[in-house]
Motif scaffolding. Structure first.
Motif, PDB file in Angstrom:
ATOM      1  N   PHE A 177      35.373 -43.183  13.155  1.00 60.61           N
ATOM      2  CA  PHE A 177      34.830 -42.062  13.920  1.00 60.61           C
ATOM      3  C   PHE A 177      33.310 -42.094  13.950  1.00 60.61           C
ATOM      4  CE2 PHE A 177      38.789 -39.266  12.941  1.00 60.61           C
ATOM      5  CZ  PHE A 177      39.522 -40.030  13.833  1.00 60.61           C
ATOM      6  N   TYR A 234      33.107 -34.401  16.871  1.00 66.51           N
ATOM      7  CA  TYR A 234      33.403 -34.232  15.448  1.00 66.51           C
ATOM      8  C   TYR A 234      32.470 -33.201  14.828  1.00 66.51           C
ATOM      9  CZ  TYR A 234      33.745 -35.236  10.463  1.00 66.51           C
ATOM     10  OH  TYR A 234      33.904 -35.123   9.111  1.00 66.51           O
ATOM     11  N   PHE A 279      37.986 -32.593  14.995  1.00 66.87           N
ATOM     12  CA  PHE A 279      37.555 -33.382  16.150  1.00 66.87           C
ATOM     13  C   PHE A 279      38.495 -33.133  17.308  1.00 66.87           C
ATOM     14  CE2 PHE A 279      40.421 -35.992  13.620  1.00 66.87           C
ATOM     15  CZ  PHE A 279      41.287 -36.533  14.553  1.00 66.87           C
ATOM     16  N   GLN A 291      44.894 -38.572  12.767  1.00 71.39           N
ATOM     17  CA  GLN A 291      43.692 -38.988  12.047  1.00 71.39           C
ATOM     18  C   GLN A 291      43.853 -40.392  11.467  1.00 71.39           C
ATOM     19  OE1 GLN A 291      42.567 -36.768   8.504  1.00 71.39           O
ATOM     20  NE2 GLN A 291      43.634 -38.279   7.293  1.00 71.39           N
TER      21      GLN A 291
END
Length: 470
Positions: free
Chosen positions: A130, A145, A209, A427
């Motif tokens: 990320f 995020y 996010f 995730q």
């Protein structure tokens, strides 16, 4: 690139421990509210597949992925990133508009609160992925995020386990802090801590996010690299007898190799696709796909079914909360060990919350009155607020041990599972997709060793329990 028709057996590798840390902070880009709303709606439309008006239906592919959601699209991205034009990848997805994947408010959460080493490695890898999202998926991917952290609240029943997990996580470089009841009340006076014994909050690499934006990025980049997404529904597999193959538990001369699938398109045309490797990343539909390959409907190694079921649960919006007990912009994502969660909806004035369904439930957690009683017990200042259902989310649940399944089937060794990860599938998708690519290209895990996550554990009855899955 012509792959062998059979994936080689698993190689038992040592876990490669990795810790990803960074002091870098992330900030949400603030735009005019009208512009931001319009862009969100526009991106939701664009999140669907870039369908060709004159689609081509190939008869051969090196790799076919059944399911183009987070894990399937991630696998396509990693396969094409590593092999490029040398590997033909086809993704079969029956819902190109991803009806169930839009606005997944409870799924777009990055947390490090895990007890299994594999889950810890996955969350650490996701944090690094990320941080460098634009290098991976392109400059136009805005993950949004927000590093608000996650606060885990443990009742008396889970205190000892929470302490054990925090101690174990230190060995992996996870930074977290245990909070006493008094510290919780001082920091978060809007939380009723009367039935809480201990809390834990992460100090880095935790936040929320935009899950839809991550999915759009996977699809967009993998298509740019040459992955072929086809709107279709898998309806069967074709097998051929391999009389010269000997396998323990299989009658000599009876082994059937799976190397072709059948899928139906919107015009009711049925197409045949020959492949070297097939990845089943179909979420809650994975069990039905597996049955088409006789998994769970035959005997021997095919006796045990894939224990994946659909779970549905409501997402609620809390509006008109008392301002004197407001949940601030810097308040963390709060999760009970009971599965109750709550967070602020970004810059909006409302809160979003929900209850994660139990592994034992055969239906979604949809009793709003029961949920509200649990919510008001934890957050009593919300008693005069308007609480309403805003959406229903769907996830895949592994009813065997609530842990994901990844790796080839012991009988159909060119049939690779990547399913059953539930909410964590979003995730964890960067690392899961990479692992799938490693199995296909390298015939082994080179990064995180997922040997324990294989289907074999079901055959030998060795469940793998994540004791801190929330």
């Amino acid at each position: 690139m012509n792959l062998p028709a059979m994936i080689l057996p698993r190689v038992y590798l040592k876990n490669i421990k990795r810790s990803f840390h960074s002091s870098q902070k992330y900030y949400v880009k603030h735009r005019n509210p009208f512009v931001r709303t319009w862009e969100t709606l526009f991106k939701d439309v664009k999140a669907g597949l870039n369908m060709d008006t004159n689609p081509v239906y190939p008869e051969h592919a090196d790799v076919v992925i059944v399911g183009g959601g987070f894990i399937g699209a991630s696998a396509a991205y990693w396969l094409k990133t590593r092999a490029g034009k040398g590997l033909s990848v086809i993704v079969l997805e029956k819902d190109p508009m991803y009806t169930n994947n839009h606005k997944m408010l409870s799924h777009g959460v990055l947390t490090q609160h895990f007890s299994l080493a594999e889950n810890i490695y996955l969350s650490q890898f996701s944090a690094e992925f990320f941080r460098n999202i634009k290098e991976h998926l392109g400059d136009n991917v805005d993950l949004q995020y927000c590093p608000i952290g996650q606060l885990l609240l443990a009742s008396d029943k889970y205190v000892e386990k929470l302490e054990q997990n925090v101690d174990a996580q230190k060995d992996y470089g996870i930074r977290s802090k245990l909070l006493t009841i008094q510290e919780i009340q001082d920091r978060y006076p809007w939380i009723n801590a009367s039935d809480i014994k201990l809390g834990c909050i992460g100090t880095e690499s935790e936040g929320v996010f935009n899950a839809t934006e991550l999915l759009r990025g996977y699809i967009q980049k993998s298509q740019e690299l040459g992955a072929n997404f086809i709107k279709s529904e898998v309806i069967g597999f074709e097998m051929e007898v391999q009389r010269d193959v000997l396998m323990e538990g299989i009658e000599p001369g009876s082994f059937q190799k799976i190397n072709r699938l059948l899928y139906k398109t919107d015009d009711d045309e049925i197409h045949s696709l020959k492949f070297a490797a097939c990845v089943i990343a179909a979420g809650s539909e994975a069990t039905n796909i597996a049955k088409l390959a006789k998994i769970g409907t035959s005997k021997g190694l095919l006796k045990e079914h894939l224990p994946i079921e659909k779970r549905e649960y409501n997402i609620y919006s809390v509006e008109n909360a008392k301002s004197e007990m407001a949940v601030g912009l810097d308040s963390p994502f709060v999760m009970d060990t009971s599965g109750l969660w709550l967070r602020r909806n970004g810059l909006q004035n409302n809160l979003v919350c929900g209850q994660i369904p139990s592994i034992k439930q055969d239906s979604g957690y949809s009793d709003t009155e029961v949920f509200q009683a649990s919510l008001l017990n934890r957050y009593p200042h919300l008693k005069d607020s308007e609480i309403k259902v805003v959406s229903t989310e769907v996830t895949d649940c592994n009813t065997y041990d609530d842990t994901g399944i990844i790796g080839p089937h012991p009988y159909h060794s060119n049939l690779i599972f990547a399913t059953g990860f539930g909410r964590q599938g979003v995730q964890h998708s960067p690392g899961i997709g990479r692992a799938v690519a490693e199995l296909v290209i390298d015939c082994q895990y080179n990064g995180i060793d997922f040997t324990r996550y294989g289907f074999d554990r079901i055959l030998i009855n060795e469940p793998l329990i994540e004791t801190n899955v929330y």
